[in-house]
Design a protein around this motif. Sequence first.
Motif, PDB file in Angstrom:
ATOM      1  N   TYR A  82       0.744  -0.816  -0.186  1.00 45.43           N
ATOM      2  CA  TYR A  82       0.195   0.200   0.050  1.00 45.43           C
ATOM      3  C   TYR A  82       0.966   2.004   0.111  1.00 45.43           C
ATOM      4  CZ  TYR A  82      -3.804  -3.208   1.610  1.00 45.43           C
ATOM      5  OH  TYR A  82      -4.633  -4.174   1.795  1.00 45.43           O
ATOM      6  N   ASP A  83       0.385   2.315  -0.644  1.00 40.78           N
ATOM      7  CA  ASP A  83       0.689   3.511  -0.863  1.00 40.78           C
ATOM      8  C   ASP A  83       0.076   4.580  -0.020  1.00 40.78           C
ATOM      9  OD1 ASP A  83       3.308   2.759  -2.270  1.00 40.78           O
ATOM     10  OD2 ASP A  83       2.754   3.666  -3.792  1.00 40.78           O
ATOM     11  N   PHE A 133       3.913   1.286   2.843  1.00 39.34           N
ATOM     12  CA  PHE A 133       4.065  -0.237   4.093  1.00 39.34           C
ATOM     13  C   PHE A 133       4.991  -0.655   3.826  1.00 39.34           C
ATOM     14  CE2 PHE A 133      -0.951  -1.158   5.528  1.00 39.34           C
ATOM     15  CZ  PHE A 133      -1.000  -0.107   5.627  1.00 39.34           C
ATOM     16  N   ALA A 134       6.451  -0.643   3.324  1.00 39.71           N
ATOM     17  CA  ALA A 134       7.510  -1.124   3.322  1.00 39.71           C
ATOM     18  C   ALA A 134       7.393  -2.178   2.703  1.00 39.71           C
ATOM     19  CB  ALA A 134       8.261  -0.928   4.490  1.00 39.71           C
ATOM     20  N   SER A 135       7.275  -3.076   3.277  1.00 44.18           N
ATOM     21  CA  SER A 135       7.077  -4.851   3.192  1.00 44.18           C
ATOM     22  C   SER A 135       5.841  -5.559   2.637  1.00 44.18           C
ATOM     23  CB  SER A 135       8.002  -5.163   4.154  1.00 44.18           C
ATOM     24  OG  SER A 135       7.942  -6.902   4.527  1.00 44.18           O
ATOM     25  N   HIS A 163      -1.577  -1.826  -4.575  1.00 41.53           N
ATOM     26  CA  HIS A 163      -0.274  -2.724  -5.188  1.00 41.53           C
ATOM     27  C   HIS A 163      -1.376  -3.945  -5.986  1.00 41.53           C
ATOM     28  CE1 HIS A 163       1.506   1.187  -5.631  1.00 41.53           C
ATOM     29  NE2 HIS A 163       2.258   1.329  -4.334  1.00 41.53           N
ATOM     30  N   SER A 164      -2.363  -4.059  -5.814  1.00 40.96           N
ATOM     31  CA  SER A 164      -2.404  -5.297  -6.657  1.00 40.96           C
ATOM     32  C   SER A 164      -2.296  -5.737  -7.997  1.00 40.96           C
ATOM     33  CB  SER A 164      -4.387  -5.338  -6.185  1.00 40.96           C
ATOM     34  OG  SER A 164      -5.050  -4.590  -7.209  1.00 40.96           O
ATOM     35  N   PHE A 165      -2.794  -6.656  -8.506  1.00 46.00           N
ATOM     36  CA  PHE A 165      -3.458  -7.437  -9.503  1.00 46.00           C
ATOM     37  C   PHE A 165      -4.464  -6.565 -10.208  1.00 46.00           C
ATOM     38  CE2 PHE A 165      -0.699 -10.633  -7.427  1.00 46.00           C
ATOM     39  CZ  PHE A 165       0.281 -10.714  -8.181  1.00 46.00           C
ATOM     40  N   ASN A 175     -10.469   0.261  -6.038  1.00 42.52           N
ATOM     41  CA  ASN A 175      -9.428  -0.202  -4.510  1.00 42.52           C
ATOM     42  C   ASN A 175      -9.731   0.709  -3.479  1.00 42.52           C
ATOM     43  OD1 ASN A 175     -10.074  -2.212  -5.912  1.00 42.52           O
ATOM     44  ND2 ASN A 175      -8.018  -2.815  -6.194  1.00 42.52           N
ATOM     45  N   ALA A 176      -9.333   2.568  -3.463  1.00 42.84           N
ATOM     46  CA  ALA A 176      -8.449   2.826  -2.730  1.00 42.84           C
ATOM     47  C   ALA A 176      -9.326   3.041  -1.833  1.00 42.84           C
ATOM     48  CB  ALA A 176      -8.151   4.080  -3.650  1.00 42.84           C
ATOM     49  N   PHE A 177      -8.475   3.985  -0.572  1.00 42.51           N
ATOM     50  CA  PHE A 177      -9.761   4.690   0.967  1.00 42.51           C
ATOM     51  C   PHE A 177      -9.107   5.507   0.744  1.00 42.51           C
ATOM     52  CE2 PHE A 177      -8.887   5.377   4.535  1.00 42.51           C
ATOM     53  CZ  PHE A 177      -9.990   5.478   5.258  1.00 42.51           C
ATOM     54  N   TRP A 178     -10.614   6.555   0.888  1.00 43.65           N
ATOM     55  CA  TRP A 178      -9.813   7.947   1.336  1.00 43.65           C
ATOM     56  C   TRP A 178     -10.668   8.313   2.839  1.00 43.65           C
ATOM     57  CZ3 TRP A 178      -7.407  12.068  -2.174  1.00 43.65           C
ATOM     58  CH2 TRP A 178      -7.647  11.344  -3.539  1.00 43.65           C
TER      59      TRP A 178
END
Length: 192
Positions: A82-83, A133-135, A163-165, A175-178
């Motif tokens: 995630y970003d 989220f780094a990992s 970051h999904s398929f 797929n985003a959360f705001w």
Amino acid sequence: MMPGEPTDAYQWVFWLDDESLIDGSSWASVASDSSAAFIPTKAKTSTISFSSSVALAALENGDAATQTNSQPSFTLKQRNPYDVHVYYSGSNQREKAMLLRSKMKQQFPWMRFYEPKDVPIGPHPLPMWEADFASYDNRVFWGEVCDFIKEEHEDLSVLVHPHSFDGDYADHTENAFWAGDVLELRIQGWKR
């Protein structure tokens, strides 16, 4: 269970407006600031609503619990899952954004934080700072991070995207959360 599979019975989908809910909702829960709503339905699909009118309607119906502690059901790529983008406009909001950045660094030391961008860049319509989220292992903290952001964002718009398929377009839309106002990203030319 395979990595990236949902951890509960619900699938998460994005809701952009306040038209009728899919499959008839059984109940709704919203953030206390009316900026985000999570609406599980009888058909085991859920709606993440960023329409203030939907959130407000749910509040008026007495449904005020918050539910962000379960993982969405899209399949994440095995990389940074995630970003987080925190947007600001003007010096007052920039100051608030930097304060939120400091709080998040303290609360989530495992996250990676990048330098603020004081001009719009790429798909981002406003200046912002970014963290990730780094990992892949940190995907389990999605709910905790979103709950923290909902509590602390004040008048800032904050995007958390996976970051999904499903691809970049879906990851920045359905797929985003705001938290806060949903901004129109500059993604019109992206593959749908």
